[in-house]
Design a protein around this motif. Sequence first.
Motif, short mmCIF file in Angstrom:
data_model
loop_
_atom_site.label_atom_id
_atom_site.label_comp_id
_atom_site.label_asym_id
_atom_site.label_seq_id
_atom_site.Cartn_x
_atom_site.Cartn_y
_atom_site.Cartn_z
N PHE A 111 19.91 -60.48 22.21
CA PHE A 111 19.23 -59.36 22.30
C PHE A 111 17.98 -59.48 23.47
O PHE A 111 17.50 -60.85 23.30
CB PHE A 111 18.45 -59.04 20.94
N ALA A 129 22.61 -62.47 19.59
CA ALA A 129 23.20 -61.41 18.92
C ALA A 129 24.29 -61.72 18.32
O ALA A 129 25.02 -60.68 17.89
CB ALA A 129 23.51 -60.26 20.02
N ARG A 137 19.47 -59.08 12.23
CA ARG A 137 20.44 -58.69 13.27
C ARG A 137 20.77 -56.97 12.95
O ARG A 137 20.90 -56.32 14.04
CB ARG A 137 21.68 -59.43 13.07
N ARG A 140 18.02 -55.23 14.59
CA ARG A 140 18.12 -55.43 16.19
C ARG A 140 19.06 -54.65 16.55
O ARG A 140 18.85 -53.74 17.84
CB ARG A 140 18.06 -56.83 16.56
N PHE A 141 20.03 -54.49 15.82
CA PHE A 141 21.37 -53.70 16.48
C PHE A 141 21.05 -52.26 16.58
O PHE A 141 21.37 -51.50 17.28
CB PHE A 141 22.55 -53.79 15.49
N LEU A 144 19.09 -51.69 19.29
CA LEU A 144 19.90 -51.74 20.58
C LEU A 144 20.62 -50.35 20.58
O LEU A 144 20.56 -49.90 21.76
CB LEU A 144 20.87 -52.78 20.51
N ILE A 149 16.07 -51.67 22.88
CA ILE A 149 16.18 -53.17 23.53
C ILE A 149 17.64 -52.94 24.13
O ILE A 149 18.40 -51.84 24.02
CB ILE A 149 16.30 -54.23 22.32
N ARG A 150 18.07 -54.19 24.59
CA ARG A 150 19.11 -54.33 25.32
C ARG A 150 19.88 -55.55 25.16
O ARG A 150 19.23 -56.43 24.60
CB ARG A 150 19.21 -54.32 26.84
N PHE A 151 20.96 -56.00 25.63
CA PHE A 151 21.59 -57.31 25.44
C PHE A 151 21.89 -57.79 26.78
O PHE A 151 22.73 -56.92 27.44
CB PHE A 151 22.79 -57.16 24.13
#
Length: 209
Positions: A111, A129, A137, A140-141, A144, A149-151
């Motif tokens: 992430f 991630a 997690r 954060r997912f 996302l 946010i991005r990965f």
Amino acid sequence: MVHPDEFKGPEADALPDTATVPAELAALYLCMTPAQLADLRKSKRPDGRAGHGASIIRPVEGGAAAGPKDAVLYQLGTLRGFAKAHTAPTAFDTASDSGLPGWLSARLPFFAEREPRIKRGRRVLIGGAWDRADPLREKRFAELAKGRIRFTSLTCAEAAASLWADVASHRAFAEKGLALLRSETQAIEAALADTGLLPAAASNPETVA
């Protein structure tokens, strides 16, 4: 991208089971590659007979208007059910636990903040991630999926040399690599010491046990 109306409120920490995500994020959630996820969609083997292997993950039906070029979507509840039923270590877990070779070569998803904080576009990482045991997690997912946010895919060595959003997370992750390097350094130093003993051993073979 997931529609905001599918969340349990604007600040929900996790996505509801009814939320749908594209194949790329579905694969990330299950800690596998998009190609592996696509294989799980296949209901038949290449010879035409029904498959009897791993459970099949089926995407959300797109309706009559959906065409072959429409994005494949997965319902998160289906993904969660599959993840609970398949708890064996993933390929990402294996790579992260494979010692120095994996640390240097295996690419894992991390992430990261959506926009660079500083010049030259240096990424700022948030966490791994692939770690399904991470209590943050799900949160954060959700971030996302909402586009906050991005990965990015990096080797562990690249990630350790990147910037992180907080020092504690960076230090905890980097320590794994430093421990591997210390172990490798000790092995090299021990080999050098043994090499230094070879001349003496050759001249006094009786001293060799």
